[in-house]
Scaffold this active site. Structure first.
Site, PDB file in Angstrom:
ATOM      1  CG  ASN A  94     -39.130 -49.315  33.237  1.00 44.68           C
ATOM      2  OD1 ASN A  94     -39.739 -48.999  32.224  1.00 44.68           O
ATOM      3  ND2 ASN A  94     -38.113 -48.614  33.705  1.00 44.68           N
ATOM      4  CB  CYS A 124     -37.865 -52.495  51.696  1.00 45.42           C
ATOM      5  SG  CYS A 124     -39.279 -53.411  51.079  1.00 45.42           S
ATOM      6  CG  ASP A 135     -33.764 -42.639  39.151  1.00 48.27           C
ATOM      7  OD1 ASP A 135     -34.614 -43.523  38.936  1.00 48.27           O
ATOM      8  OD2 ASP A 135     -32.533 -42.821  38.983  1.00 48.27           O
ATOM      9  CG  HIS A 173     -41.219 -56.077  49.099  1.00 45.44           C
ATOM     10  ND1 HIS A 173     -40.136 -55.496  48.468  1.00 45.44           N
ATOM     11  CD2 HIS A 173     -41.481 -57.222  48.423  1.00 45.44           C
ATOM     12  CE1 HIS A 173     -39.758 -56.281  47.469  1.00 45.44           C
ATOM     13  NE2 HIS A 173     -40.557 -57.333  47.426  1.00 45.44           N
ATOM     14  CG  HIS A 218     -39.158 -44.588  36.396  1.00 45.35           C
ATOM     15  ND1 HIS A 218     -37.801 -44.460  36.578  1.00 45.35           N
ATOM     16  CD2 HIS A 218     -39.404 -45.917  36.416  1.00 45.35           C
ATOM     17  CE1 HIS A 218     -37.246 -45.662  36.683  1.00 45.35           C
ATOM     18  NE2 HIS A 218     -38.206 -46.565  36.583  1.00 45.35           N
ATOM     19  CB  THR A 228     -32.915 -52.547  37.237  1.00 42.27           C
ATOM     20  OG1 THR A 228     -33.248 -51.240  37.689  1.00 42.27           O
ATOM     21  CG2 THR A 228     -32.650 -52.509  35.742  1.00 42.27           C
ATOM     22  CG  HIS A 287     -40.174 -51.934  46.569  1.00 44.37           C
ATOM     23  ND1 HIS A 287     -40.068 -52.186  47.929  1.00 44.37           N
ATOM     24  CD2 HIS A 287     -41.123 -50.980  46.444  1.00 44.37           C
ATOM     25  CE1 HIS A 287     -40.936 -51.419  48.589  1.00 44.37           C
ATOM     26  NE2 HIS A 287     -41.591 -50.679  47.704  1.00 44.37           N
ATOM     27  CB  CYS A 341     -36.301 -54.983  49.105  1.00 50.47           C
ATOM     28  SG  CYS A 341     -37.054 -53.875  47.912  1.00 50.47           S
ATOM     29  CG  HIS A 378     -39.919 -48.523  40.795  1.00 48.32           C
ATOM     30  ND1 HIS A 378     -39.554 -49.848  40.946  1.00 48.32           N
ATOM     31  CD2 HIS A 378     -39.289 -48.088  39.673  1.00 48.32           C
ATOM     32  CE1 HIS A 378     -38.730 -50.189  39.953  1.00 48.32           C
ATOM     33  NE2 HIS A 378     -38.566 -49.142  39.161  1.00 48.32           N
TER      34      HIS A 378
HETATM   35  P1  5GP Z   1     -36.239 -49.646  37.070  1.00 48.47           P
HETATM   36  O1  5GP Z   1     -35.084 -49.846  36.140  1.00 48.47           O
HETATM   37  O2  5GP Z   1     -36.399 -50.844  37.992  1.00 48.47           O
HETATM   38  O3  5GP Z   1     -37.520 -49.259  36.416  1.00 48.47           O
HETATM   39  O4  5GP Z   1     -35.873 -48.385  37.954  1.00 48.47           O
HETATM   40  C1  5GP Z   1     -34.982 -48.410  39.007  1.00 48.47           C
HETATM   41  C2  5GP Z   1     -34.497 -46.990  39.193  1.00 48.47           C
HETATM   42  O5  5GP Z   1     -33.930 -46.898  40.488  1.00 48.47           O
HETATM   43  C3  5GP Z   1     -33.432 -46.543  38.207  1.00 48.47           C
HETATM   44  O6  5GP Z   1     -33.882 -45.405  37.488  1.00 48.47           O
HETATM   45  C4  5GP Z   1     -32.228 -46.225  39.092  1.00 48.47           C
HETATM   46  O7  5GP Z   1     -31.502 -45.097  38.659  1.00 48.47           O
HETATM   47  C5  5GP Z   1     -32.857 -46.011  40.443  1.00 48.47           C
HETATM   48  N1  5GP Z   1     -32.002 -46.354  41.565  1.00 48.47           N
HETATM   49  C6  5GP Z   1     -31.263 -47.481  41.706  1.00 48.47           C
HETATM   50  N2  5GP Z   1     -30.598 -47.476  42.878  1.00 48.47           N
HETATM   51  C7  5GP Z   1     -30.944 -46.312  43.497  1.00 48.47           C
HETATM   52  C8  5GP Z   1     -30.583 -45.739  44.766  1.00 48.47           C
HETATM   53  O8  5GP Z   1     -29.823 -46.294  45.547  1.00 48.47           O
HETATM   54  N3  5GP Z   1     -31.129 -44.530  45.062  1.00 48.47           N
HETATM   55  C9  5GP Z   1     -31.985 -43.882  44.217  1.00 48.47           C
HETATM   56  N4  5GP Z   1     -32.455 -42.703  44.605  1.00 48.47           N
HETATM   57  N5  5GP Z   1     -32.347 -44.398  43.025  1.00 48.47           N
HETATM   58  C10 5GP Z   1     -31.838 -45.596  42.670  1.00 48.47           C
HETATM   59 ZN    ZN Z   2     -39.146 -53.783  48.825  1.00 46.05          ZN
END
Ligand code: 5GP
Ligand code: ZN
Length: 114
Positions: A87, A9, A32, A48, A102, A95, A98, A6, A100
């Protein structure tokens, strides 16, 4: 997904570097990689949990939101305002699976979200 595979993680444990905003024993907040606003920070539990549907613990969810508010203060957007987004699932636009939130701010947010 096993924790070792993950991304978050690995970020939360420091295995993958990130721009850390703050952390404590349970929570980890980092910038981000693809910011959608002048302030865009992700807050995760270090442990996790796949997403909101898997987060049964009230205390942990409380800590998560409390940490989001601390991030907003630290980034100087607590007074101007900000948005906290979780989300969840495919149609929710999740996407990374895990849990989270924003923390977005530093500009006027619009409604409805996309
Ligand atoms: P989701 O789309 O799941 O709500 O948010 C995932 C977020 O993780 C996205 O805004 C994306 O830009 C961010 N993200 C994806 N990979 C990485 C990474 O390797 N490092 C950081 N700092 N953010 C990431
Ligand atoms: Zn995780």
């Amino acid at each position: 997904m096993p924790a070792r595979d993950c991304l978050f993680c690995r970020i939360g444990s420091g295995q993958i570097p990130s721009k850390v905003v703050l952390q404590d024993d349970e929570m980890f907040a980092f910038e981000d990689i693809n910011p959608q606003a002048p302030v865009h920070v992700l807050v995760i539990p270090k442990r996790h949990i796949g997403g909101l549907n898997d987060a049964g613990e009230r205390a942990l969810l409380g800590r998560l939101l409390e940490t989001a508010a601390l991030v907003a203060k630290k980034k100087g957007i607590a007074e101007s305002g900000y948005r906290v987004v979780a989300n969840t699932g495919r149609e929710g636009g999740q996407t990374v699976f895990h849990l989270h939130v924003h923390v977005l701010g530093g500009r006027q947010m619009t409604w409805p979200p996309g």
